[in-house]
Write an enzyme that holds these catalytic residues in place. Sequence first.
Site, PDB file in Angstrom:
ATOM      1  N   ARG A  52       5.463 -13.456   9.114  1.00  0.00           N
ATOM      2  CA  ARG A  52       6.068 -12.150   8.869  1.00  0.00           C
ATOM      3  C   ARG A  52       7.346 -12.012   9.695  1.00  0.00           C
ATOM      4  O   ARG A  52       7.566 -12.731  10.668  1.00  0.00           O
ATOM      5  CB  ARG A  52       5.087 -11.034   9.237  1.00  0.00           C
ATOM      6  CG  ARG A  52       4.808 -10.932  10.718  1.00  0.00           C
ATOM      7  CD  ARG A  52       3.718  -9.912  11.020  1.00  0.00           C
ATOM      8  NE  ARG A  52       4.055  -8.601  10.514  1.00  0.00           N
ATOM      9  CZ  ARG A  52       3.232  -7.548  10.564  1.00  0.00           C
ATOM     10  NH1 ARG A  52       2.011  -7.689  11.069  1.00  0.00           N
ATOM     11  NH2 ARG A  52       3.607  -6.375  10.118  1.00  0.00           N
ATOM     12  N   GLU A  81       0.856  -1.181   0.000  1.00  0.00           N
ATOM     13  CA  GLU A  81       0.000   0.000   0.000  1.00  0.00           C
ATOM     14  C   GLU A  81       0.898   1.240   0.000  1.00  0.00           C
ATOM     15  O   GLU A  81       1.838   1.315   0.787  1.00  0.00           O
ATOM     16  CB  GLU A  81      -0.883   0.017   1.242  1.00  0.00           C
ATOM     17  CG  GLU A  81      -1.841  -1.142   1.353  1.00  0.00           C
ATOM     18  CD  GLU A  81      -2.599  -1.105   2.678  1.00  0.00           C
ATOM     19  OE1 GLU A  81      -3.405  -0.174   2.870  1.00  0.00           O
ATOM     20  OE2 GLU A  81      -2.355  -1.994   3.524  1.00  0.00           O
ATOM     21  N   LYS A 114       3.459   0.488  10.289  1.00  0.00           N
ATOM     22  CA  LYS A 114       3.570   1.737   9.541  1.00  0.00           C
ATOM     23  C   LYS A 114       2.955   2.894  10.322  1.00  0.00           C
ATOM     24  O   LYS A 114       3.439   4.026  10.255  1.00  0.00           O
ATOM     25  CB  LYS A 114       2.859   1.599   8.187  1.00  0.00           C
ATOM     26  CG  LYS A 114       3.687   0.983   7.085  1.00  0.00           C
ATOM     27  CD  LYS A 114       2.933   1.126   5.777  1.00  0.00           C
ATOM     28  CE  LYS A 114       3.639   0.410   4.646  1.00  0.00           C
ATOM     29  NZ  LYS A 114       2.872   0.511   3.397  1.00  0.00           N
TER      30      LYS A 114
END
Length: 562
Positions: free
Chosen positions: A263, A37, A273
């Site tokens: 992850r 994104e 983020k």
Amino acid sequence: MTTISEAQGQNFLQEIIEEDRRSGKHGGRVHTRFPPEPNGYLHIGHAKSICLNFGLAQQYGGKCNLRLDDTNPLTEDTDYVQSIERDVKWLGGEWDDRKFFASDYFEKLYGFAVSLIQQGKAYVCSLTAEEISAYRGDFNTPGRDSPYRNRSVEENLDLFRRMRAGEFPDGKHTLRAKIDMASPNPVLRDPPIYRIRHAHHHRTGDTWCIYPLYDFAHCLSDAIEGITHSICTLEFENRRVLYDWIVGNLIQGDRPYQYEFARLKLTYTVMSKRKLLQMVNEGLVSGWDDPRMMTISGLRRRGCTAASLRDFATRIGVSKTDSWIDMSLLELCIREDLNERAPRAMAVLRPLKVVIENYPEGQSEELETSNHPAREELGKRMLRFERELYIEADDFMEEPTKGFFRLAPGKEVRLRSAYFIKCERVIKDDKGQVVELRCTYDAATRGGDAPDGRKVKGTLHWVPASAPVAEVRLYDRLFSVEHPDRDKDKDFKTFLNPNSLEVLPNARVEPMLAQAAPEAFFQFERLGYFNVDSKDSQPGKPVFNRTVTLKDSWAKEQVKGK
């Protein structure tokens, strides 16, 4: 790009791909994608995903797309898009002509949503976001049907068309998939797939005022692009059923499948983020590319090499089990790569003046030294030796402690690639601080040992007094604890390391370093690995960032502090 593999044998994704190729699934094709994104800069967790997706495609002769998932105009920006492209290219990702945006497919995605409505599998809901959440229930409480769930196909089509036309304010209506409000998996309880959002989009401007949500746009973008293996992290595992439901109801023939891996969880940092953006906005760091940040741009600016990050991604491997990776492994990968490649140089960070009293005034000479002890192809360079020079202040002790083998009154040391020198006198200022050493040198020891066979235990780095001044920034870990965001009762920012940056504005460096190009890296002998800051350096006025120390000094400090 190197494929990420586990330490022993293949990882489970490679096994899946090879089985698919054997069975003829997808016609033997391998087509992956990296779909960030554009709402922030990429961090080291994304580096793992970049290496994985592009690496697998390369290994199996396939393709990997770069796709920007730009479905939320409130948080996206072209600066983020450009930073993502730079980071992926720097790491070695090549997408050729396959750079896409979810916004490329807005018209197609709208058509897919209309198709779901026509099938009776989507409806316009007029509950608020809070009401939708309350109606959905949780893992222990079944959901309840929205009072708008049984609107007719015609009414839903009309309302959805009017949503697109901009007749309604944000939050007035939501398009929801019509699945199963009694499902044990809350994800399938009629999830929203379109929302009204009157906001300017960085690519489509004001053309659209409704935007697809991630779960809807992502899987269909995969299908549009012909992706075969949609690889994501474990937090999306419970959403795979929704991925399959959407694709299964809208796509005929060959379709993508989702696979999840663990992850990256790295100690002494945060990966959110939102939290990274918070530190940027609050001025706790100098920006997304602050060399203390675990963003790819921050790591690059600090001096980490793309090869070291790829090596790190390979070493940590790919699994389906969450586990923590210690920061020391990343630092080891960086250190090992730079040890092989970085030319050597000398810099004095905290200069202490030395006058060689028996060296003729006005005289100087050139001394030859190697640029790398194990790589002859990197050549040699000349060091200018003068009557006056600088050594590190830490390399002198007026009253040496046991085990201190550097310079002290009456003691003799070797200057790297130069001569033996002996401290004869100490000069202090009016505050009693040592400001200068008066020494003598042995001319017979040039570049080697003493002819009489005497030995010295200390070898010091040095620069001539005429050496240029440079700013050096000593970077360390941004957080002082292993898990800064684990304690939910404390703000993660309370664990910021107050010693994560020390600026030394009056360091002295070898003359050749003054002309070093941005991002050039060096090993400053005895000090660590440094690179030329790409942002703040000017021609003839470099700023050097410490990338990593020569040894894992952090572990020693942690033990010392216990």
